[in-house]
Scaffold this motif. Structure first.
Motif, PDB file in Angstrom:
ATOM      1  N   ASN A  38     112.189  35.311  42.976  1.00 55.07           N
ATOM      2  CA  ASN A  38     112.040  33.921  43.392  1.00 55.07           C
ATOM      3  C   ASN A  38     113.293  33.491  44.153  1.00 55.07           C
ATOM      4  OD1 ASN A  38     114.038  32.788  41.374  1.00 55.07           O
ATOM      5  ND2 ASN A  38     112.519  33.608  39.955  1.00 55.07           N
ATOM      6  N   ARG A  39     113.230  32.305  44.721  1.00 49.88           N
ATOM      7  CA  ARG A  39     114.317  31.833  45.574  1.00 49.88           C
ATOM      8  C   ARG A  39     115.596  31.570  44.777  1.00 49.88           C
ATOM      9  NH1 ARG A  39     115.660  26.590  48.106  1.00 49.88           N
ATOM     10  NH2 ARG A  39     116.667  27.000  50.123  1.00 49.88           N
ATOM     11  N   ASP A  40     115.453  31.053  43.566  1.00 45.24           N
ATOM     12  CA  ASP A  40     116.645  30.762  42.762  1.00 45.24           C
ATOM     13  C   ASP A  40     117.435  32.037  42.476  1.00 45.24           C
ATOM     14  OD1 ASP A  40     116.109  28.064  42.718  1.00 45.24           O
ATOM     15  OD2 ASP A  40     115.165  28.073  40.742  1.00 45.24           O
ATOM     16  N   ALA A  41     116.721  33.115  42.150  1.00 46.66           N
ATOM     17  CA  ALA A  41     117.407  34.386  41.883  1.00 46.66           C
ATOM     18  C   ALA A  41     118.102  34.895  43.144  1.00 46.66           C
ATOM     19  CB  ALA A  41     116.410  35.416  41.372  1.00 46.66           C
ATOM     20  N   PHE A  42     117.458  34.725  44.282  1.00 46.80           N
ATOM     21  CA  PHE A  42     118.061  35.140  45.554  1.00 46.80           C
ATOM     22  C   PHE A  42     119.323  34.330  45.839  1.00 46.80           C
ATOM     23  CE2 PHE A  42     118.340  34.407  50.192  1.00 46.80           C
ATOM     24  CZ  PHE A  42     118.554  35.704  50.620  1.00 46.80           C
ATOM     25  N   LEU A  43     119.249  33.009  45.635  1.00 44.28           N
ATOM     26  CA  LEU A  43     120.380  32.143  45.945  1.00 44.28           C
ATOM     27  C   LEU A  43     121.551  32.334  44.984  1.00 44.28           C
ATOM     28  CD1 LEU A  43     118.572  28.790  46.863  1.00 44.28           C
ATOM     29  CD2 LEU A  43     119.603  30.465  48.405  1.00 44.28           C
ATOM     30  N   PRO A  97     108.401  33.995  48.026  1.00 46.72           N
ATOM     31  CA  PRO A  97     108.366  32.533  48.129  1.00 46.72           C
ATOM     32  C   PRO A  97     107.122  31.934  47.475  1.00 46.72           C
ATOM     33  CG  PRO A  97     107.597  33.490  50.180  1.00 46.72           C
ATOM     34  CD  PRO A  97     107.974  34.642  49.284  1.00 46.72           C
ATOM     35  N   THR A  98     107.272  30.727  47.003  1.00 41.54           N
ATOM     36  CA  THR A  98     106.156  29.909  46.536  1.00 41.54           C
ATOM     37  C   THR A  98     106.296  28.532  47.165  1.00 41.54           C
ATOM     38  OG1 THR A  98     107.413  29.213  44.575  1.00 41.54           O
ATOM     39  CG2 THR A  98     105.954  31.118  44.316  1.00 41.54           C
ATOM     40  N   ASP A  99     105.172  27.841  47.298  1.00 38.61           N
ATOM     41  CA  ASP A  99     105.170  26.494  47.880  1.00 38.61           C
ATOM     42  C   ASP A  99     106.102  26.418  49.083  1.00 38.61           C
ATOM     43  OD1 ASP A  99     103.265  25.209  46.198  1.00 38.61           O
ATOM     44  OD2 ASP A  99     104.752  25.236  44.585  1.00 38.61           O
ATOM     45  N   SER A 100     105.808  27.244  50.053  1.00 41.12           N
ATOM     46  CA  SER A 100     106.668  27.391  51.226  1.00 41.12           C
ATOM     47  C   SER A 100     105.843  27.429  52.504  1.00 41.12           C
ATOM     48  CB  SER A 100     107.478  28.695  51.138  1.00 41.12           C
ATOM     49  OG  SER A 100     108.268  28.750  49.978  1.00 41.12           O
ATOM     50  N   LEU A 101     106.502  27.071  53.589  1.00 39.11           N
ATOM     51  CA  LEU A 101     106.000  27.329  54.923  1.00 39.11           C
ATOM     52  C   LEU A 101     106.974  28.322  55.552  1.00 39.11           C
ATOM     53  CD1 LEU A 101     104.180  26.813  57.417  1.00 39.11           C
ATOM     54  CD2 LEU A 101     105.713  24.903  57.996  1.00 39.11           C
ATOM     55  N   VAL A 102     106.484  29.527  55.843  1.00 37.19           N
ATOM     56  CA  VAL A 102     107.324  30.566  56.444  1.00 37.19           C
ATOM     57  C   VAL A 102     106.806  30.820  57.851  1.00 37.19           C
ATOM     58  CG1 VAL A 102     108.216  32.913  56.253  1.00 37.19           C
ATOM     59  CG2 VAL A 102     107.699  31.608  54.181  1.00 37.19           C
ATOM     60  N   ILE A 103     107.654  30.637  58.842  1.00 33.79           N
ATOM     61  CA  ILE A 103     107.237  30.803  60.236  1.00 33.79           C
ATOM     62  C   ILE A 103     107.985  31.974  60.854  1.00 33.79           C
ATOM     63  CG2 ILE A 103     107.167  29.741  62.522  1.00 33.79           C
ATOM     64  CD1 ILE A 103     106.724  27.071  61.216  1.00 33.79           C
ATOM     65  N   VAL A 104     107.208  32.918  61.390  1.00 39.74           N
ATOM     66  CA  VAL A 104     107.757  34.114  62.021  1.00 39.74           C
ATOM     67  C   VAL A 104     107.522  34.004  63.520  1.00 39.74           C
ATOM     68  CG1 VAL A 104     107.715  36.629  62.118  1.00 39.74           C
ATOM     69  CG2 VAL A 104     107.204  35.453  59.959  1.00 39.74           C
ATOM     70  N   ALA A 105     108.590  34.126  64.289  1.00 40.22           N
ATOM     71  CA  ALA A 105     108.489  34.069  65.752  1.00 40.22           C
ATOM     72  C   ALA A 105     108.367  35.477  66.306  1.00 40.22           C
ATOM     73  CB  ALA A 105     109.709  33.373  66.339  1.00 40.22           C
ATOM     74  N   ALA A 106     107.342  35.702  67.120  1.00 40.39           N
ATOM     75  CA  ALA A 106     107.217  36.964  67.859  1.00 40.39           C
ATOM     76  C   ALA A 106     107.859  36.750  69.224  1.00 40.39           C
ATOM     77  CB  ALA A 106     105.756  37.348  68.012  1.00 40.39           C
ATOM     78  N   LEU A 143      98.299  30.621  58.690  1.00 38.62           N
ATOM     79  CA  LEU A 143      97.541  31.351  57.677  1.00 38.62           C
ATOM     80  C   LEU A 143      97.876  30.807  56.298  1.00 38.62           C
ATOM     81  CD1 LEU A 143      98.328  34.952  59.006  1.00 38.62           C
ATOM     82  CD2 LEU A 143      96.301  33.578  59.531  1.00 38.62           C
ATOM     83  N   HIS A 144      96.909  30.853  55.406  1.00 42.09           N
ATOM     84  CA  HIS A 144      97.152  30.422  54.030  1.00 42.09           C
ATOM     85  C   HIS A 144      97.080  31.623  53.097  1.00 42.09           C
ATOM     86  CE1 HIS A 144      95.573  29.256  49.979  1.00 42.09           C
ATOM     87  NE2 HIS A 144      96.633  28.474  50.063  1.00 42.09           N
ATOM     88  N   VAL A 145      98.039  31.719  52.204  1.00 46.02           N
ATOM     89  CA  VAL A 145      98.004  32.727  51.155  1.00 46.02           C
ATOM     90  C   VAL A 145      98.421  32.051  49.851  1.00 46.02           C
ATOM     91  CG1 VAL A 145     100.392  33.508  51.618  1.00 46.02           C
ATOM     92  CG2 VAL A 145      98.762  35.042  50.472  1.00 46.02           C
ATOM     93  N   PRO A 146      97.624  32.178  48.789  1.00 45.16           N
ATOM     94  CA  PRO A 146      97.948  31.465  47.541  1.00 45.16           C
ATOM     95  C   PRO A 146      99.164  32.033  46.823  1.00 45.16           C
ATOM     96  CG  PRO A 146      96.028  32.865  47.233  1.00 45.16           C
ATOM     97  CD  PRO A 146      96.342  32.890  48.699  1.00 45.16           C
ATOM     98  N   ALA A 147      99.372  33.341  46.937  1.00 44.54           N
ATOM     99  CA  ALA A 147     100.499  33.999  46.268  1.00 44.54           C
ATOM    100  C   ALA A 147     100.657  35.389  46.852  1.00 44.54           C
ATOM    101  CB  ALA A 147     100.265  34.083  44.757  1.00 44.54           C
ATOM    102  N   PHE A 148     101.835  35.950  46.680  1.00 49.98           N
ATOM    103  CA  PHE A 148     102.103  37.286  47.204  1.00 49.98           C
ATOM    104  C   PHE A 148     101.797  38.330  46.137  1.00 49.98           C
ATOM    105  CE2 PHE A 148     104.426  34.668  50.191  1.00 49.98           C
ATOM    106  CZ  PHE A 148     104.052  35.260  51.387  1.00 49.98           C
ATOM    107  N   THR A 149     100.510  38.451  45.842  1.00 49.34           N
ATOM    108  CA  THR A 149     100.036  39.439  44.885  1.00 49.34           C
ATOM    109  C   THR A 149      98.948  40.277  45.542  1.00 49.34           C
ATOM    110  OG1 THR A 149      98.459  37.820  44.000  1.00 49.34           O
ATOM    111  CG2 THR A 149     100.565  38.045  42.856  1.00 49.34           C
TER     112      THR A 149
END
Length: 338
Positions: free
Chosen positions: A155-160, A18-27, A110-116
């Motif tokens: 990326n999301r487009d490829a997934f969709l 993901p890019t420019d996203s808010l991803v929320i994980v529930a424990a 948490l903030h992460v600029p990219a998944f690298t």
């Protein structure tokens, strides 16, 4: 799981980077007392920052009634050209306040600029809580996903793109071929014509085997035969689960392929098959999206949706469905030809 481990796992958990996203994980606290990752929700970052109420409402509906221990949110945004402060701090403060009001009292952002690999992640609530991201491409979650025959899309487009139906004229042409076969299948099922149903079951089994080698049907007649055969509740239910993880992954690819080529008459069956298979493989991203894209809900897809909301015990559910599928297969294959 550590925060950096959770961040590195996110692409594998949602199926794409993901890019420019808010991803929320529930424990979530499970029946055995353990706390494990439950519902994972992704939002477009700009929309989430403008409409925090929408985020809270979505999470409340998805997690209502569940024993949520903690929400961990990953703000994915490259702000290297901006100020030294973390992005969207004011908006996220408002979102956190609203989440607290809704009963989600333990929230970490948490903030992460990219998944690298090596990207610096930071915590909005504690400036000293920071670190570097391990390589998501070799995280345990990614490794498990790849071993099970899945991929993490770039990326999301490829997934969709997996969920884009074939052109209408192709689906109509296949439906024309499938309709008379489906009528025959219904007649066979009502008459208890097990020899013919066994031959149709073998056809489906062979297609799943071919899918384990990366081969999906392209001939319209073959696709029509499979779609029509799976219109039988008996044959569908036998194939809600496979006997190996490799075949489960192949079946998911096959069902999704058939869904893309199914008309509105047959799409609900393929939606249900794909959703159950994906859910049992803990592929919540595919299960959720196929239900969302389905033309109309069925009892089975509603059931999967409830399982996802309630974070049911995978192991017990897997065993129950496997037992039923095995019994149905035995009933069909062990019956003597009349």
């Amino acid at each position: 799981m550590t925060d950096e481990g959770l961040l590195a796992a996110i692409p594998a958990l949602i199926g794409f980077v993901p890019t420019d996203s808010l991803v929320i994980v529930a424990a979530v606290v499970h029946a055995d007392g353990t706390v494990r990752a439950g519902r994972i929700s992704r939002f477009d970052l700009d929309l989430a920052m403008r409409l925090p109420g929408m985020v809270v409402t979505t999470l409340s509906r998805a997690l209502g009634g569940q024993p949520v221990r903690r929400l961990t949110g990953a703000v994915v945004h490259d702000n290297s050209s901006a100020t030294n402060d973390l992005p969207y701090r004011a908006q996220l403060h408002e979102l956190t306040h609203r989440l607290h009001e809704a009963g989600f009292t333990n929230v970490e952002l948490l903030h992460v600029p990219a998944f690298t690999a090596g990207a610096v992640w930071s915590c909005y609530g504690d400036a000293d809580h920071t670190g570097t991201l391990p390589d998501p491409a070799i995280s345990p979650a990614t490794t498990e996903r790849v071993l099970h025959g899945d991929r993490v899309y770039g990326n999301r487009d490829a997934f969709l793109a997996q969920f884009v139906p074939a052109p209408t004229d192709i689906r109509d042409s296949i439906a024309t071929l499938a309709d008379p076969i489906a009528e025959d299948v219904q007649t066979e099922e009502l008459a208890g014509d097990f020899p013919r149903l066994r031959r149709r079951l073998q056809l489906i089994d062979d297609a799943v085997t071919a899918a384990t080698h990366g081969r999906l049907p392209t001939d319209q007649h073959e696709i029509a035969e499979l779609i029509a055969a799976l219109s039988s509740f008996l044959l569908r239910d036998i194939h809600l689960i496979q006997d190996t993880e490799q075949r489960c992954g192949a079946a998911q690819s096959l069902w999704l392929h058939l869904w893309r080529h199914a008309s509105d008459r047959y799409a609900p069956t393929m939606t249900a098959l794909t959703a159950v298979t994906a859910f049992l493989r803990k592929d919540g991203a595919v299960a959720g999206l196929i239900i969302e894209r389905g033309p109309r809900p069925t009892k089975l897809t509603r059931l999967v949706h409830r399982w996802m909301r309630e974070s049911v015990d995978f192991a017990a559910l897997h065993t129950d469905i496997a037992d039923v599928a095995t019994q149905l297969r035995a009933t069909l294959t062990d019956s003597a030809d009349s």
